[in-house]
Design an enzyme around this catalytic site. Structure first.
Site, mmCIF file in Angstrom:
data_model
loop_
_atom_site.group_PDB
_atom_site.id
_atom_site.type_symbol
_atom_site.label_atom_id
_atom_site.label_comp_id
_atom_site.label_asym_id
_atom_site.label_seq_id
_atom_site.Cartn_x
_atom_site.Cartn_y
_atom_site.Cartn_z
ATOM 1 N N ILE A 29 1.218 -1.176 0.110
ATOM 2 C CA ILE A 29 0.115 0.124 -0.288
ATOM 3 C C ILE A 29 0.446 1.055 0.432
ATOM 4 O O ILE A 29 0.882 2.406 -0.541
ATOM 5 C CB ILE A 29 -0.717 -0.242 1.180
ATOM 6 C CG1 ILE A 29 -2.102 -1.508 0.656
ATOM 7 C CG2 ILE A 29 -1.866 0.951 1.028
ATOM 8 C CD1 ILE A 29 -2.992 -1.132 2.238
ATOM 9 N N TYR B 265 -4.324 -7.888 16.326
ATOM 10 C CA TYR B 265 -3.633 -6.941 14.767
ATOM 11 C C TYR B 265 -4.763 -6.069 15.081
ATOM 12 O O TYR B 265 -4.339 -4.666 14.790
ATOM 13 C CB TYR B 265 -4.034 -8.142 13.610
ATOM 14 C CG TYR B 265 -4.251 -6.979 12.477
ATOM 15 C CD1 TYR B 265 -3.184 -6.000 12.068
ATOM 16 C CD2 TYR B 265 -4.894 -6.940 11.648
ATOM 17 C CE1 TYR B 265 -3.562 -4.910 11.414
ATOM 18 C CE2 TYR B 265 -5.176 -6.033 10.696
ATOM 19 C CZ TYR B 265 -3.786 -4.848 10.240
ATOM 20 O OH TYR B 265 -3.920 -4.119 8.967
#
Ligand code: UDP
Length: 329
Positions: free
Chosen positions: A17, A146
């Site tokens: 990304i 996460y």
């Protein structure tokens, strides 16, 4: 300051990304410095027109040197571990990298008076959705380490705004997919866990088959539904967020998705149509931690920042990913 050339530190700019954001920042004439330790990033994804510094965001000495050398207008942060399954087995590693090292980065920013931050967050902050589509006001109840680490940073950013005037925009991604049309950068992970690249690997014989995780979900065809958004549309949103911060706008949180969902079976069918080949699939048990359905409402960022995704068809998203994958992976 808005729509002007700015000097930006992109932490994690050698990743999937981050590399797409760097490309758009450079196209928009910003000065870019990329900090990446290449632990999950790749040298081949680093843009030749950005200054590249190989190092870790938790290295305070390195950050001090960098901030003494450059007067950054803003920092963008993509350098996180992002695998849900791995985070369940290694929570300390995830908290250290995603939260602890981000604290170091924020401390260094704070001591150098840098007060603009764009943060790569995730749909995983929501946990199991109570309603679809998910808006930003949906309760945040992550179901894995996460998601917990990303939510912890978002909360820290809210506190830093109140205490120090650090303005931040957190962008909660749903399923990032696709690749830049140039075919020069794209998705690269080792190991690869994501659906679309693994479909290509199976199609190219790089793996024997893909495992379809779960066919008994409460969805029309029994497979999980996800919201796929093109990585260049994510990148565009980051540039809009940066403009807001450069114009001394307020902190905010936005979802980045497409407002529509596709099941794993639908993605497989579309991938087979794009590459004109049958993909070997083995139906397998559910993957722990996968919610049945994740679809974003991105109305807020469309309305407030004028975000207009350019790649709304899943076929196009898959086709751009395929162009990259068959040449580079
Ligand atoms: N998936 C799958 N096989 C794979 C990888 C993913 O069936 O090899 C499924 C996964 O269970 C989920 C969807 O595809 O329902 C998207 O998974 P991915 O890992 O790409 O993204 P996530 O939604 O976990 O962020």
């Amino acid at each position: 300051m808005s729509n002007q050339q700015a000097r930006i530190l992109v932490v994690g700019g050698a990743g999937y990304i981050g590399s797409h954001i760097v490309r758009q920042l450079i196209n928009a004439c910003h000065d870019v410095v990329i900090l990446d330790d290449l632990s999950t990033g790749y040298r081949q994804l680093v843009h030749q027109d950005g200054e590249f510094v190989q190092g870790h965001l938790g290295d305070l000495n390195l950050l001090e040197q960098l901030f003494n050398r450059h007067r950054f207008d803003a920092v963008m942060h993509f350098a996180a571990f992002s695998q849900v399954g791995e985070s369940m087995h290694h929570p300390l590693r995830y908290y250290q990298n995603n939260l602890g090292d981000t604290i170091t980065l924020l401390k260094a920013m704070q001591s150098h008076g840098i007060r603009r931050f764009v943060f790569s967050s995730t749909a995983a902050v929501y946990g199991e959705p109570l309603e679809i589509p998910i808006t930003e006001s949906h309760p945040c109840l992550p179901t894995n380490p996460y998601g917990n680490t990303k939510l912890a940073v978002e909360r820290l950013l809210t506190d830093c705004d109140m205490a120090y005037g650090l303005r931040s925009i957190a962008l909660r991604y749903f399923n990032a997919a696709g690749a830049d049309e140039s075919g020069e950068i794209g998705e690269l992970h080792d190991p690869e866990t994501h659906l679309i690249p693994n479909l290509f690997k199976a199609a190219l014989g790089q793996i024997d088959h893909i495992r379809l995780f779960g066919t008994d979900y409460p969805t029309p065809d029994g497979t999980c539904i996800r919201d796929y958004v093109h990585v260049n549309d994510l990148a565009q949103a980051h540039l809009l967020a940066l403009d807001v911060l450069l114009a001394d706008g307020e902190s905010a949180v936005y979802n980045l998705g497409s407002n529509s969902g596709f099941s794993v079976k639908e993605v497989i069918e579309k991938a087979e149509a794009v590459i004109e080949k049958k993909i070997p699939v083995i139906e397998s048990p559910r993957r722990p931690g996968d919610p049945a359905k994740l679809v974003a409402s991105s109305d807020k960022i469309r309305r407030e920042l004028g975000w207009k995704p350019g790649y709304e068809s899943l076929e196009t998203i898959i086709a751009t990913a395929w162009r990259w994958h068959r040449k580079n992976v």
